[in-house]
Design a protein around this motif. Sequence first.
Motif, PDB file in Angstrom:
ATOM      1  N   GLU A  44     -38.299  25.038 -14.580  1.00 16.02           N
ATOM      2  CA  GLU A  44     -38.391  23.576 -14.726  1.00 16.02           C
ATOM      3  C   GLU A  44     -37.609  22.864 -13.633  1.00 16.02           C
ATOM      4  O   GLU A  44     -37.938  21.744 -13.230  1.00 16.02           O
ATOM      5  CB  GLU A  44     -37.892  23.145 -16.097  1.00 16.02           C
ATOM      6  CG  GLU A  44     -36.411  23.398 -16.378  1.00 16.02           C
ATOM      7  CD  GLU A  44     -36.144  24.793 -16.924  1.00 16.02           C
ATOM      8  OE1 GLU A  44     -35.028  25.012 -17.439  1.00 16.02           O
ATOM      9  OE2 GLU A  44     -37.048  25.642 -16.839  1.00 16.02           O
ATOM     10  N   HIS A  45     -36.546  23.507 -13.136  1.00 13.00           N
ATOM     11  CA  HIS A  45     -35.776  22.914 -12.053  1.00 13.00           C
ATOM     12  C   HIS A  45     -36.614  22.861 -10.770  1.00 13.00           C
ATOM     13  O   HIS A  45     -36.604  21.853 -10.052  1.00 13.00           O
ATOM     14  CB  HIS A  45     -34.505  23.733 -11.793  1.00 13.00           C
ATOM     15  CG  HIS A  45     -33.578  23.806 -12.951  1.00 13.00           C
ATOM     16  ND1 HIS A  45     -32.833  24.930 -13.250  1.00 13.00           N
ATOM     17  CD2 HIS A  45     -33.275  22.891 -13.917  1.00 13.00           C
ATOM     18  CE1 HIS A  45     -32.097  24.705 -14.327  1.00 13.00           C
ATOM     19  NE2 HIS A  45     -32.356  23.474 -14.750  1.00 13.00           N
ATOM     20  N   SER A  48     -39.123  20.036 -10.890  1.00 13.37           N
ATOM     21  CA  SER A  48     -38.478  18.741 -10.675  1.00 13.37           C
ATOM     22  C   SER A  48     -38.168  18.519  -9.203  1.00 13.37           C
ATOM     23  O   SER A  48     -38.399  17.431  -8.651  1.00 13.37           O
ATOM     24  CB  SER A  48     -37.188  18.669 -11.498  1.00 13.37           C
ATOM     25  OG  SER A  48     -36.491  17.463 -11.240  1.00 13.37           O
ATOM     26  N   ASP A  51     -41.443  17.979  -7.201  1.00 16.91           N
ATOM     27  CA  ASP A  51     -41.970  16.632  -7.439  1.00 16.91           C
ATOM     28  C   ASP A  51     -41.212  15.604  -6.604  1.00 16.91           C
ATOM     29  O   ASP A  51     -41.803  14.680  -6.038  1.00 16.91           O
ATOM     30  CB  ASP A  51     -41.876  16.280  -8.918  1.00 16.91           C
ATOM     31  CG  ASP A  51     -42.866  17.057  -9.768  1.00 16.91           C
ATOM     32  OD1 ASP A  51     -43.816  17.635  -9.201  1.00 16.91           O
ATOM     33  OD2 ASP A  51     -42.683  17.102 -11.009  1.00 16.91           O
ATOM     34  N   GLN A 111     -32.069  16.412 -12.952  1.00 15.14           N
ATOM     35  CA  GLN A 111     -32.517  17.548 -13.772  1.00 15.14           C
ATOM     36  C   GLN A 111     -32.023  18.886 -13.249  1.00 15.14           C
ATOM     37  O   GLN A 111     -32.354  19.930 -13.816  1.00 15.14           O
ATOM     38  CB  GLN A 111     -34.054  17.563 -13.836  1.00 15.14           C
ATOM     39  CG  GLN A 111     -34.689  16.270 -14.323  1.00 15.14           C
ATOM     40  CD  GLN A 111     -34.205  15.878 -15.711  1.00 15.14           C
ATOM     41  OE1 GLN A 111     -34.092  16.742 -16.603  1.00 15.14           O
ATOM     42  NE2 GLN A 111     -33.922  14.593 -15.911  1.00 15.14           N
TER      43      GLN A 111
END
Length: 309
Positions: A44-45, A48, A51, A111
Amino acid sequence: MAAGLAHELNNPAAAARRAAAHMQETSDKIQTYLCNLSKLLEGEHWQSLLDAAQEAAEGKNPDLDHLTRSDRADSIANWLDSHGVSNAWDLAPTFVNAGVDTAWLAKATAQLPPTSYADALCWLEARLNLKSLVGQIEQSTGRIGELVKAVKSYSYMDQSPMQEIDIHEGIESTLIMLGHKLKNMTVIRAFDRSIPRIPAYGSELNQVWTNLIDNAIDAVKGTGKICVGTSFEHDQVVVEIVDDGPGIPPEVQSRMFEPFFTTKSVGNRHRPGIDHQQPHRRGPSRGEIEFESKPGETRFKVRLPVNGK
């Protein structure tokens, strides 16, 4: 002209070489940061961070004055330094050019685990820098391609001597070839794009444009204004080259079309006349040259028959 063209080609070539060398260095850094981040980030890092990189890459260089740009770079450098980035002052300009600020950087790293901030921010800057370097190479090689195209057009390389030509293509290639002399000048184009193509010796006509425009540049000492215009009159294509120089002295005007006559001499380049290479009243493509001159305006007019006769 050859020396000027070599200079024009060398500038983008040198810029492309510098950018390519910097690209190699930046690519190596990216690999190092990725190796470090692989030990610190989870799936998930990564998403982020990617993105954020995509959003920053889509930004545009903001139109900022020097003081505002400097202030923003200082602000970002201080923020980066406070987040453990050792070379913060080197990285800040890249973020300014991408149009991001400290609030955006805070959001981009929100994040991520704090231990990854330095490598993540350095990777983000390197990726943005890489995009900028690619743009520099594209721009530089594009300029080289434009100059090569102009040379081929100017010389009519790989083309027959007599052919149907667009007069504007020859004028434009001549202006590009003389670009090194026109950097501090105002060049106005007043073209009638509807005029027909004409049968002519294109390379010889380009020599006419070169002599006339070069003379005009000398007349205004490289800092004035030149207007190049085209029109269609009585089955003739008319090309006018006008400068706002001091004008041709009256005692010189009567000799302008004499063979081998020139007002150019070492240390004395007031209002140059036509060099002896310049065609006289009837040129190689059966055209005619006329002029009128007064202080503040010298106008050369070349008339070329549409039928080539």
